[in-house]
Motif scaffolding. Structure first.
Motif: not given
Length: 381
Positions: A166, A264, A267, A163
């Motif tokens: 952050d 994160p 997300y 992903r």
């Protein structure tokens, strides 16, 4: 090393809340499911451990008896800052249970449903194999193949399926405490949210008469206290005397806090590939402020299982899931950011006065709508 790939109908990577929930739903519908979990036994995890009304409904449908597990009822939420606190009744039933206890129960239910559970096995890579199959490579060289994979590895990313980074560089901690009898009585049936510069934390009772303190802070603020837990804990209590009052005379129950970095928040996965359903934190990471992490995990598992059983392609499922979660996620981000800035702290006396009404509205608006997908009892029964 197993030279011949092990094949199954569905392969689920990750044995947390989302992975277990999906595996139970699919196995009860007659699907052949293998679940791979890297931890050999359930353990404590960084989690606020709040179970909202939606989570309670989903867990009941999965066959989890929270009362028998000793889950603590939660009726109120309090916002605390400096020496003041404001309380609001929750507009839905809620409870609190350690992740270790919850994960143990879910794994047991998955085994009972016929899921083949592989524990203590770490997936090193996930990629395409021949014949339109997915192939998972484990740390011992064993490979598993399946036409469908549910990616449920939580906060841990697999190589090739990471992903975004952050940007706030959040650091999260969790510590269990045994409070003094007087403070335990004050905290009973309540979840308390505390504000401090650079982050926020929550403390609430869990089973066994203990309290869970879970908190997040931006890395730059953590660095100001020397990147040390004991300094951060002292600074939190200095900034929020309400927390200092709660922890006065408390006994820490872990040798050191459990921690995780680079979360994160906000997300939501935009897309996926054919045959790859992403659920739990791999689908969406809601700010901890809302207490909706477990609810989101169960919701995404329910939606993915329903989509798979209805032969809905994974890319279509992921797009629909994102659309359904977007409003709640954005509101949760706004609420979390709004509570944790200098202006919010400057107008805190007013914020505390309006908190009960704001909390009731925010709690309702950030809930995951059960009508967004087939109810879980329809999937697992």
């Amino acid at each position: 090393m197993n030279q011949t790939p092990l094949k199954d109908e569905v392969l689920i990577l990750g044995g947390g809340v989302a992975g277990c929930a999906a595996s139970i739903a699919l196995a009860r519908k007659g699907r052949s499911v293998t679940l791979i979990e890297r931890e050999p036994t359930p353990r404590h995890k960084v989690c606020g451990e709040f179970l909202s009304g939606e989570a309670l409904e989903d867990l009941h449908a999965l066959g989890i008896d929270l009362a028998s597990l000793g889950a603590a009822p939660i009726d109120y939420v309090r916002l605390a800052a400096a020496r003041r606190a404001a309380e609001a009744p929750l507009p839905f039933p809620a409870a609190s249970l350690t992740r270790k206890a919850l994960d143990t129960a879910l794994i047991g239910e998955a085994v009972a449903a016929g899921v083949r559970v592989e524990r203590g096995r770490s997936v090193q890579a996930l990629g395409r194999a021949t014949g339109n199959l997915w192939q998972a490579m484990l740390d011992d060289g064993t490979t598993y193949e399946a036409p469908t994979v549910f990616l449920a590895t939580g906060k841990h990313d697999l190589r090739g399926h990471a992903r975004p980074k952050d940007p706030q560089r959040w650091v999260a901690f969790k510590m269990y405490f045994r409070l003094t009898p007087a403070q335990a009585a004050e905290l009973a049936r309540a979840s308390e949210l505390m504000l401090y510069p650079g982050g926020y934390g929550g403390i609430q009772p869990v089973e066994g008469g203990i309290a869970n303190l879970c908190c997040v802070v931006q890395q730059r603020y953590f660095a100001r206290v020397g990147n040390r837990w004991e300094n951060f804990l002292a600074k939190m209590q200095q900034d929020c005397p309400h927390l200092a009052m709660r922890l006065a005379g408390a006994e820490p129950l872990l040798a050191k806090p459990i921690s995780v970095t680079h979360i994160p928040y906000g997300y939501i996965r935009r897309a996926t590939e054919k045959g790859l359903y992403c659920i739990g934190d791999q689908a969406a990471v809601i700010p901890s402020f809302t207490g909706d992490g477990i609810s989101i995990a169960l919701h995404t598992a329910r939606c993915a299982a329903a989509a798979y059983l209805a032969a809905e392609p994974a890319p279509l499922f992921q797009a629909k899931l994102r659309s359904g979660l977007l409003a709640q996620m954005r509101l949760a981000e706004f609420a979390a950011d709004g509570l944790n800035n200098a202006l919010a702290r400057a107008v805190l006396p007013f914020a505390l006065r309006v908190w009960p009404g704001v909390m009731r509205v925010t709690a309702k608006l950030t809930r995951v709508a059960q009508s967004a997908a087939i109810p879980l009892h329809a999937v697992v029964s």
